[in-house]
Design a protein around this motif. Structure first.
Motif, mmCIF file in Angstrom:
data_model
loop_
_atom_site.group_PDB
_atom_site.id
_atom_site.type_symbol
_atom_site.label_atom_id
_atom_site.label_comp_id
_atom_site.label_asym_id
_atom_site.label_seq_id
_atom_site.Cartn_x
_atom_site.Cartn_y
_atom_site.Cartn_z
ATOM 1 N N PRO A 237 9.994 5.024 -35.031
ATOM 2 C CA PRO A 237 10.517 4.569 -33.743
ATOM 3 C C PRO A 237 12.036 4.720 -33.688
ATOM 4 O O PRO A 237 12.711 4.620 -34.714
ATOM 5 N N PRO A 238 12.593 4.976 -32.498
ATOM 6 C CA PRO A 238 14.051 5.087 -32.385
ATOM 7 C C PRO A 238 14.727 3.769 -32.746
ATOM 8 O O PRO A 238 14.089 2.703 -32.715
ATOM 9 N N PRO A 239 16.023 3.809 -33.077
ATOM 10 C CA PRO A 239 16.712 2.595 -33.539
ATOM 11 C C PRO A 239 16.662 1.421 -32.571
ATOM 12 O O PRO A 239 16.705 0.266 -33.007
ATOM 13 N N ASP A 240 16.565 1.693 -31.267
ATOM 14 C CA ASP A 240 16.567 0.595 -30.296
ATOM 15 C C ASP A 240 15.155 0.104 -29.963
ATOM 16 O O ASP A 240 14.980 -0.749 -29.085
ATOM 17 N N ASP A 241 14.143 0.620 -30.659
ATOM 18 C CA ASP A 241 12.770 0.184 -30.399
ATOM 19 C C ASP A 241 12.567 -1.244 -30.906
ATOM 20 O O ASP A 241 13.123 -1.642 -31.948
ATOM 21 N N SER A 242 11.753 -2.025 -30.193
ATOM 22 C CA SER A 242 11.533 -3.426 -30.559
ATOM 23 C C SER A 242 10.794 -3.567 -31.890
ATOM 24 O O SER A 242 10.789 -4.657 -32.466
ATOM 25 N N TYR A 243 10.198 -2.490 -32.382
ATOM 26 C CA TYR A 243 9.500 -2.557 -33.674
ATOM 27 C C TYR A 243 10.411 -3.099 -34.764
ATOM 28 O O TYR A 243 9.994 -3.914 -35.595
ATOM 29 N N TRP A 244 11.665 -2.664 -34.772
ATOM 30 C CA TRP A 244 12.588 -3.050 -35.840
ATOM 31 C C TRP A 244 12.979 -4.521 -35.721
ATOM 32 O O TRP A 244 12.990 -5.242 -36.726
ATOM 33 N N SER A 245 13.272 -4.980 -34.510
ATOM 34 C CA SER A 245 13.696 -6.378 -34.349
ATOM 35 C C SER A 245 12.540 -7.346 -34.582
ATOM 36 O O SER A 245 12.715 -8.413 -35.185
ATOM 37 N N ILE A 246 11.348 -6.973 -34.121
ATOM 38 C CA ILE A 246 10.188 -7.838 -34.342
ATOM 39 C C ILE A 246 9.884 -7.936 -35.833
ATOM 40 O O ILE A 246 9.595 -9.021 -36.365
ATOM 41 N N SER A 247 9.950 -6.800 -36.527
ATOM 42 C CA SER A 247 9.670 -6.800 -37.964
ATOM 43 C C SER A 247 10.628 -7.717 -38.712
ATOM 44 O O SER A 247 10.222 -8.458 -39.618
ATOM 45 N N ARG A 248 11.901 -7.688 -38.336
ATOM 46 C CA ARG A 248 12.884 -8.540 -39.000
ATOM 47 C C ARG A 248 12.603 -10.016 -38.729
ATOM 48 O O ARG A 248 12.810 -10.866 -39.606
ATOM 49 N N LYS A 249 12.112 -10.318 -37.514
ATOM 50 C CA LYS A 249 11.849 -11.709 -37.163
ATOM 51 C C LYS A 249 10.699 -12.304 -37.966
ATOM 52 O O LYS A 249 10.699 -13.491 -38.276
ATOM 53 N N ILE A 250 9.717 -11.473 -38.304
ATOM 54 C CA ILE A 250 8.539 -12.007 -39.001
ATOM 55 C C ILE A 250 8.593 -11.763 -40.502
ATOM 56 O O ILE A 250 7.689 -12.198 -41.224
ATOM 57 N N ALA A 251 9.634 -11.095 -40.982
ATOM 58 C CA ALA A 251 9.684 -10.681 -42.389
ATOM 59 C C ALA A 251 9.612 -11.853 -43.357
ATOM 60 O O ALA A 251 9.028 -11.736 -44.442
ATOM 61 N N ALA A 252 10.212 -12.974 -42.999
ATOM 62 C CA ALA A 252 10.278 -14.104 -43.934
ATOM 63 C C ALA A 252 9.042 -15.000 -43.888
ATOM 64 O O ALA A 252 8.944 -15.956 -44.662
#
Length: 340
Positions: A237-252
């Motif tokens: 996914p491109p850098p601004d895709d929500s995949y990256w931010s969602i993944s960081r939110k649930i990582a912990a």
């Protein structure tokens, strides 16, 4: 897009259907009508977020056992759980289905929410139901599939009065590890040659490192150029895709930490061929976590030859209509009734 050609004879209708190049036969028999049910539009709030949905109500007066349907990943609305909600209502349950925050008539934005916020939305739904005249406030449970099953114990921790949990295809592993399993299966890793498999594993793990652990994208971008012509390759996914931010939110998120705090009866449901969540490892880990906290009120149902969505695999014929496991809804309803 589907053409049915059949004959009605008394209480039977049968014939053939075509959908593109797919053909098949059908045979339906009129049965006794299901118990009457009704629905009522409702809304409730979690802080500034307004959740909109509907209560599916059984026939008859008095207070009833109740079930709240949690959402899977993505933009899921109330429609996703209507079928199961009706099945529960036909057996005397009140069911609450609602639009995920940012979907349908609900405010907020699911792409900016972690699992804790989504669980808090469900807790708000439980507390709303406790005030409704049709609901037995001491007999409210939750059902969640996939991400909904994974965050279900969070709801129980947030609302200690919860009566039961049904968790379907719930991950017992940390989110990053589950993602590796899911993505590797999506690109057909087990079928690759040893050399291709090693490269594909490196690529998948680099995506997960960037998504869940915040690693710089430089190595990932380099791999994208290196592997761009491979059959298994997919464009990240491109850098601004929500995949990256969602993944960081649930990582912990650590699901077993939450399951160790659950004291209510639990039904765990898995398909033995789940390609998104490791079924045996997840089931074993969750059961062990519950028992480590002296919760022995756990039932495990592993459906053989079933995938993540509880569809039978392999699909026969390959281009035909998929079939769900037999009486999935009945399995859930009968277990929940036994807890009342």
């Amino acid at each position: 897009t589907t053409v049915f050609d059949g004959t009605l004879a008394g209480d039977d209708v049968s014939g053939t259907f075509t959908e593109g190049e797919t053909t098949g036969a059908f045979h339906l028999v009129r049965a006794a009508p299901p118990a009457p049910i009704s629905k009522r539009e409702v809304s409730f709030a979690n802080g500034d977020v307004k959740l909109a949905g509907e209560m599916v109500l059984p026939e008859g007066p008095g207070r009833h056992p109740t079930i709240v349907f949690l959402h899977g990943s993505g933009g899921e609305g109330r429609w996703a759980s209507r079928y199961l909600a009706r099945k529960f209502a036909q057996q005397g349950f009140v069911a609450l289905v609602y639009d995920k925050r940012g979907v349908g008539q609900s405010t907020g934005e699911w792409k900016q929410a972690g699992l804790e916020e989504l669980a808090a939305d469900a807790v708000a739904g439980v507390r709303f139901l406790q005030t409704q005249p049709e609901v037995d406030p001491t007999s409210i449970g939750v059902y969640g599939h996939s991400q909904g099953g994974t965050l279900a114990p969070l709801v129980a921790v947030g609302e200690p009065t919860l009566a039961f949990i049904i968790a379907s295809a719930a991950s017992g592993l940390d989110p990053a590890e589950t993602e590796i399993y899911s993505v590797e299966n999506s690109i057909g890793l087990p079928e690759l040659t040893d050399v291709e498999r090693a490269d594909a594993q490196r690529f998948v793990r680099e995506i997960v490192e960037v998504a869940y652990h915040g690693r710089d994208r430089a190595d990932l971008d380099a791999m994208a150029k290196e592997f761009g012509d491979r059959a298994w390759y997919f464009k990240p996914p491109p850098p601004d895709d929500s995949y990256w931010s969602i993944s960081r939110k649930i990582a912990a998120f650590r699901p077993l930490d939450q399951w160790r705090q659950v004291r209510v009866p639990v039904l765990l449901v898995f398909g033995s061929h789940d390609e998104r969540v490791p079924p045996v490892r997840s089931a074993d880990a969750i059961v062990a976590a519950l028992k480590s906290a002296s919760n022995t009120k756990v039932t495990l149902k592993m459906f053989p030859n079933a995938a993540h969505t509880l569809k039978i695999v392999p699909q026969i014929p390959p281009n035909g209509w998929s079939k769900s496991v037999p009486d999935y809804a009945g399995t859930l309803v009968n277990w929940a009734r036994a807890q009342d």
